[in-house]
Enzyme design. Structure first.
Site, short mmCIF file in Angstrom:
data_model
loop_
_atom_site.label_atom_id
_atom_site.label_comp_id
_atom_site.label_asym_id
_atom_site.label_seq_id
_atom_site.Cartn_x
_atom_site.Cartn_y
_atom_site.Cartn_z
N THR A 37 -15.75 0.16 24.77
CA THR A 37 -16.80 -0.18 23.80
C THR A 37 -16.76 -1.65 23.35
O THR A 37 -15.72 -2.30 23.39
CB THR A 37 -16.65 0.70 22.56
OG1 THR A 37 -15.31 0.60 22.08
CG2 THR A 37 -16.95 2.15 22.88
N GLY A 58 -23.21 3.52 24.31
CA GLY A 58 -24.56 4.06 24.49
C GLY A 58 -25.48 3.11 25.23
O GLY A 58 -25.08 2.01 25.60
N ASN A 112 -5.80 2.92 28.96
CA ASN A 112 -6.70 2.35 27.96
C ASN A 112 -6.03 1.16 27.28
O ASN A 112 -5.30 1.31 26.32
CB ASN A 112 -7.06 3.43 26.94
CG ASN A 112 -7.98 2.91 25.85
OD1 ASN A 112 -8.43 1.76 25.91
ND2 ASN A 112 -8.27 3.75 24.88
N GLY A 144 -20.71 2.56 30.72
CA GLY A 144 -21.42 1.90 29.64
C GLY A 144 -22.90 2.20 29.62
O GLY A 144 -23.66 1.65 30.41
N GLY A 145 -23.30 3.12 28.74
CA GLY A 145 -24.72 3.34 28.52
C GLY A 145 -25.43 4.15 29.58
O GLY A 145 -26.65 4.23 29.58
N SER A 203 -13.71 9.25 28.78
CA SER A 203 -12.72 9.64 27.78
C SER A 203 -13.29 9.60 26.37
O SER A 203 -13.99 8.66 25.99
CB SER A 203 -11.52 8.70 27.87
OG SER A 203 -10.54 9.09 26.94
N CYS A 211 -8.86 -0.13 23.63
CA CYS A 211 -9.43 0.58 22.49
C CYS A 211 -9.50 -0.33 21.28
O CYS A 211 -8.49 -0.87 20.83
CB CYS A 211 -8.58 1.79 22.14
SG CYS A 211 -9.20 2.66 20.70
C1 LIG Z 1 -16.50 9.03 20.29
C2 LIG Z 1 -15.89 8.22 21.38
C3 LIG Z 1 -14.52 8.33 21.64
C4 LIG Z 1 -13.94 7.56 22.63
N1 LIG Z 1 -12.60 7.70 22.90
C5 LIG Z 1 -12.03 7.01 23.93
C6 LIG Z 1 -10.66 7.18 24.27
O1 LIG Z 1 -9.95 7.98 23.68
N2 LIG Z 1 -10.15 6.46 25.29
C7 LIG Z 1 -10.92 5.57 26.00
O2 LIG Z 1 -10.42 4.92 26.92
N3 LIG Z 1 -12.22 5.38 25.70
C8 LIG Z 1 -12.79 6.09 24.69
N4 LIG Z 1 -14.13 5.90 24.40
C9 LIG Z 1 -14.92 4.96 25.20
C10 LIG Z 1 -15.72 5.66 26.30
O3 LIG Z 1 -14.88 6.34 27.18
C11 LIG Z 1 -16.60 4.66 27.06
O4 LIG Z 1 -15.78 3.69 27.67
C12 LIG Z 1 -17.59 3.96 26.16
O5 LIG Z 1 -18.11 4.87 25.21
C13 LIG Z 1 -18.76 3.32 26.91
O6 LIG Z 1 -19.48 4.26 27.66
P1 LIG Z 1 -20.84 4.98 27.10
O7 LIG Z 1 -21.75 3.88 26.68
O8 LIG Z 1 -21.34 5.78 28.26
O9 LIG Z 1 -20.43 5.83 25.96
C14 LIG Z 1 -14.73 6.67 23.39
C15 LIG Z 1 -16.09 6.58 23.14
C16 LIG Z 1 -16.68 7.33 22.15
C17 LIG Z 1 -18.16 7.20 21.90
#
Ligand SMILES: Cc1cc2nc3c(=O)[nH]c(=O)nc-3n(C[C@H](O)[C@H](O)[C@H](O)COP(=O)(O)O)c2cc1C
Ligand SMILES: Cc1cc2nc3c(=O)[nH]c(=O)nc-3n(C[C@H](O)[C@H](O)[C@H](O)COP(=O)(O)OP(=O)(O)OC[C@H]3O[C@@H](n4cnc5c(N)ncnc54)[C@H](O)[C@@H]3O)c2cc1C
Ligand SMILES: Cc1cc2nc3c(=O)[nH]c(=O)nc-3n(C[C@H](O)[C@H](O)[C@H](O)COP(=O)(O)OP(=O)(O)OC[C@H]3O[C@@H](n4cnc5c(N)ncnc54)[C@H](O)[C@@H]3O)c2cc1C
Ligand SMILES: Cc1cc2nc3c(=O)[nH]c(=O)nc-3n(C[C@H](O)[C@H](O)[C@H](O)COP(=O)(O)O)c2cc1C
Ligand code: FES
Ligand code: FES
Lengths: 259, 305, 305, 259
Positions: B193, B217, B126, B243-244, B20, B129
């Site tokens: 995050t 990331g 969620n 996550g990452g 998301s 957040c």
């Molecule tokens: C720009 C951005 C917007 C995000 N928006 C949402 C969101 O609206 N709802 C949600 O549950 N997580 C949101 N996330 C979290 C991601 O879905 C994910 O849980 C988090 O980035 C960790 O994964 P990654 O390291 O692969 O990015 C967002 C992350 C990013 C970077």
């Protein structure tokens, strides 16, 4: 001018053909032709050298400066870690690139059009001038701080009426603003296209409003995705709504954006 | 190689789901791959009413990661159902709605709007957040609240699978996962995050208007793996690992510690076809892990000495 | 440029302190710079009795960071006092002992051994090590325990400054900082490592024998900055900022959010002269931040919009 | 042989002079002379190309393969992200390097000495052979899996009595072990020096114990600092205590280490 063809917008890995050999902080990056002849000046691409590891997370947005059948050229200044590493690329190095992205500037064939460029904002106008069907209608006003030799201004001024103004010290600022305002005013029934830093764009927007001149502004913003997905690059539109600079811009009608 | 995964009532053609907020509504990526090839798409967080989100700047790049404080900007659940969902290939790929609300009751209402939508395969709640000032992390850091929200969403979901997305910003993620399970969740997804911050010494200001934001990331992958490992020990329901993840190997690491599927987030910004590339690369990575199916690998981490 | 900092009864010639466990006993780095130039050196974690630490493998590289599960291998506090301390330039540079114990009482005894040592400038109490199975994180995640340990150490410290080193693996780091302050700490230092994990899909085993370990390095800097920011709001005692610092700019970022000094850890592995290079580069970074002294910059983060 | 001079051990930024043009996974990396003429074979250095960003956290330990007045040479195989990026270096690129680190092999002038190398374990013996005052006392036994051409074996075998044994399939393993054991046994009153993967070293250690032969083993371990500070690289010594491979090794007397 050909309108953006969406099927062109995909990720490619291109080879770097060689760098312009100008002052080292200003780099011209020419890549093999990705088939973007039909791009619209003002559009940009996201670039990520293949050799970057993971520590730089995002690609870097750069305006397409010019394109022809053989190659596409970007023109950028080294300002941080990403541009520094891009400047260190060697011929033959590969770059991941996606584009052309966003919309571009209008290019009405028979309208007096003033191109207002601030600093690196000159980049997209290079291709704009080259591709414009009636360059005699164009006028370029270029405001800059570093030496003129840092920019491809000379080549551009051969093709269109051009003038430049330099801000050597902050004291020169009023003169620069004055020149911008005058240029806008003098385009009364035409079109103003502006690209440059936000304060520069604000001046243009204000002048266009004051003098009732039609204007388009190309915005800069930090970008993560470049394709409208992350909502990290938004600006406020005329109705105070957040819209993506990458997907809804980077070129906006001056009235459609709050700076 | 069998890439299929089945869990919590979902059948996915592969375990790669886009996360998301990092893949828009999916439509933004149609130039970069066939989105029907994805195991699933979790759309941008949806709220009952449209939200403008946080002021700019909203994102900052950090070593091997990024911070975001978007603040759940979204057109509202109704606009999603009306304008986006019909354009999505929901018969071929699981479209998962991501729900954000600021009270237990509002979560229920939001669920109600989506529960009847055939195109929505599951609901991801969620509760984690970090970028909104009411609710958000407040829910996600308190097991009691997690349980209450889960119960409410489950009640209104009309049988659709409910996935509760957990925050890593807690002392004990196992307790949070357990609370979701106790509330009736069909699965948990983690991690959202990490709460982080970046500042600019030149301007002496935070790099995000919201001051703090969420770190994502490759930088956070070790934390995410640890959280999934702990959650896997705490609950019996399926887990989606997040996550990452940037590569097929990364994805399999999460499967190895017990995840049923994974979500790919920030990697979509490395290059917009990255999720497709991960799918392409899965068979090769599975050879490396010596498994013929995802099921065969799941949870087989050997922690003996 | 005035690099000096004074806090908690310490006077340091600059704010750069090397972090425990990443700079050995200081002596290992004499080839790479003049260790007298450092603001301070926190030596490897010391326990009452010698410890062999955890089995191998103990370290794993991760994107922009690393995991470690050393398990406080150390020769014991007495060997330190006898064999290492006399070789250290403690008249010129603050030598800070890092204390690890598995009970409140043991922390007291350990403190007692060091309290009388002229060469020890301060005591840093590690209540946050994630790599030991008794004590360790257990203390660091519970404000009540933090307070008790702090009181005990303070009681036995014979007036030496007591710095309590906090774990980021908690829901509310402000509460933990406050507990240390309430227990009488002269300063807090944060963060210790984030709890993380890495696995190998080929062997299907964890990359650390200890399964989980502590994540450090540039990857965690955003989390560390956020923790220091939150702690600065929660307490009045000075803060030492730690986490992912690799450059003079990074160091100043922590000062900007309110730290009195910083500790440099994993950066010492990027290259063994990195801490010295950070000191060399401080004046240039201070120009960038437009400050003439560290004091002038401290805590001046502007969070107004 | 000159004993390690500590003042040499500092961080330098060196230029890469050029790569050996052998099979691409096996790379010879020659750097400008850091003044290490006095290094002791078996010692190693930590290398970190200057162009690496932050995503690779540690330097990479490599044995010093040889050194002369002009240059120092490393010999490595591409096995992961770090070695991959090192293999992609171009002439003129800069590398951060610290060393020489650790201790080296003994080099008694008039003792029959058998050098046992497994795979990349050949690297340190190149300089060992070159510098040994009485090479007629040396014998090299080289066990390998990839083609012999991947290694600088030919050059080495010109200078000393040398033999090689290849493990093409796991079925060849008993033959390899047999050759190692025989070589150890045949060095009854001499010295065995071994460098290679841990299973290889275990075989040598076992054989040396069985036949009462003096042996030294060079260990590998994951390293973060390379200077004895992080305690990440430890092995167990004879008394079951953890000691740093980087600082107390990498060369250990066979009896002083548990594998
Ligand atoms: C720009 C951005 C917007 C995000 N928006 C949402 C969101 O609206 N709802 C949600 O549950 N997580 C949101 N996330 C979290 C991601 O879905 C994910 O849980 C988090 O980035 C960790 O994964 P990654 O390291 O692969 O990015 C967002 C992350 C990013 C970077
Ligand atoms: C549509 C568009 C077109 C552009 N065209 C050009 C061009 O033709 N020539 C040129 O020199 N520059 C151009 N820029 C600005 C250019 O993208 C930035 O200078 C560059 O990304 C800086 O990256 P860095 O890593 O060197 O700097 P850093 O400061 O290290 O960058 C950190 C992050 O902030 C972003 N960022 C930093 N400065 C800017 C900025 N001014 N605008 C947007 N993002 C920024 C970077 O993209 C990066 O994500 C354009 C920007 C946009 C949005
Ligand atoms: C004292 C010493 C001398 C060495 N000399 C040589 C040599 O002359 N030639 C050569 O080809 N190799 C040598 N090695 C092994 C070499 O260091 C590794 O192959 C290399 O670090 C792998 O890095 P990578 O990033 O490509 O692999 P990755 O697998 O990505 O590495 C990840 C981490 O694990 C470590 N690592 C991985 N494999 C090994 C290994 N086998 N031994 C130690 N650490 C490892 C890496 O250093 C790195 O820190 C030596 C190792 C040591 C300890
Ligand atoms: C190898 C290693 C060993 C460590 N040992 C200790 C220790 O003994 N005591 C302690 O309080 N912290 C220890 N730490 C934590 C560091 O002191 C520091 O808090 C942490 O690494 C975050 O800072 P960094 O990102 O700059 O490394 C260790 C860290 C590493 C990487
Ligand atoms: S850069 Fe992601 S929406 Fe514009
Ligand atoms: S590598 Fe750090 S102690 Fe050996």
């Amino acid at each position: 001018m050909v309108v953006r063809n969406c099927r062109e917008v995909k990720v490619r890995e291109l080879r770097f053909l060689g760098a312009w050999d100008g002052p080292s902080d200003f780099v011209e990056l020419t890549l093999e032709n990705p088939g973007w002849d039909g791009y619209r000046p003002g559009q940009f691409a996201m670039l990520r050298p293949s050799g970057w590891g993971l520590d730089l997370t995002w690609g870097r947005p750069l305006s397409i400066s010019r394109a022809d059948a053989e190659s596409v050229t970007f023109f950028f200044q080294v300002v941080g870690r990403g541009t520094e590493r891009m400047a260190a690329l060697k011929a033959g190095d590969a770059i991941i690139i996606w584009g052309p992205l966003g919309n571009g500037f209008s290019a009405p064939p028979d309208t007096p059009t003033t191109l207002l460029a601030g600093g690196m904002g000159l980049a997209p106008f290079r291709g704009y001038i080259e591709r414009h069907p009636t360059p005699e209608f164009l006028r370029l006003v270029f405001a800059h701080r570093p030496d003129l030799d840092c920019y491809p201004y000379a080549a551009m001024s051969e093709k269109v009426r051009a003038e430049e103004v330099r801000e050597r010290t902050p004291d020169d600022l009023p003169v620069v603003i004055e020149r911008i305002e005058t240029a806008v005013r003098e385009t009364a029934n035409g079109l103003v296209l502006a690209c440059g830093p936000t304060p520069f764009l604000k001046t243009v927007q204000q002048a266009a409003r004051t003098h009732g001149v039609r204007a388009e502004l190309s915005l800069e913003s930090r970008m993560a995705c470049g394709v409208g997905a992350c909502l990290g690059c938004v600006c406020k539109d005329g109705g105070d709504k957040h819209v993506q600079v990458c997907a809804r811009g980077p070129v906006f009608k001056a009235d459609d954006v709050r700076l | 190689m069998d890439l299929r995964v089945e869990f919590a009532g979902l059948v996915l053609k592969n375990p790669i789901i886009t996360a998301s907020g990092t893949f828009g509504f999916g439509l933004e990526f149609m130039n970069f791959g066939d989105i029907k090839r994805l195991g699933g798409i979790v759309v941008k967080g949806l709220s009952l009413k449209p939200r403008e989100g946080n002021p700019m700047p909203r994102i900052a790049e950090t070593p091997c990661g990024m911070l975001n404080a978007i603040g759940i900007q979204n057109p509202g659940v109704e606009a999603f159902v009306r304008d986006k969902l019909p354009l999505l290939p929901w018969r071929e790929t699981a479209i998962i709605a991501n729900l954000y609300a600021s009270s237990v009751q509002e979560f229920g209402e939001l669920t109600g709007v989506l529960a009847g939508e055939e195109g929505v395969a599951a609901l991801e709640v969620n509760v984690s957040c970090p970028n909104v000032h009411t609710g958000g992390a407040a829910f996600g850091q308190d097991p009691t609240q997690i349980r209450k929200v889960t119960e409410q969403v489950k009640k209104c979901a009309a049988g659709k699978p409910v996935i509760v997305k957990l925050s890593p910003n807690v002392t004990d993620i196992g307790l949070c996962a357990r609370a979701a399970q106790d509330g009736g969740a069909d699965a948990v997804s983690l991690i959202n995050t990490l709460l982080g911050m970046a500042v600019d010494i030149r301007t002496r200001r935070p790099r995000l208007a919201n001051v703090v934001g969420g770190l994502s990331g490759p930088a956070i992958k070790p934390v995410a793996l640890r959280c999934v490992h702990q959650a896997a020990k705490a609950v019996d329901i399926p887990i989606i690992g997040i996550g990452g993840i940037v590569s097929a190997e990364d994805a399999l690491e999460f499967i190895l510690v017990g995840a049923s599927a994974v979500e790919v987030g920030t990697a979509n910004f490395l290059r917009p076809d990255q999720s497709f590339r991960i799918i392409d690369d899965l068979p090769r990575a599975m050879l490396k892990a010596r498994c013929k199916s995802i099921d065969e690998l799941r949870g087989t981490l050997d922690v003996s000495r």
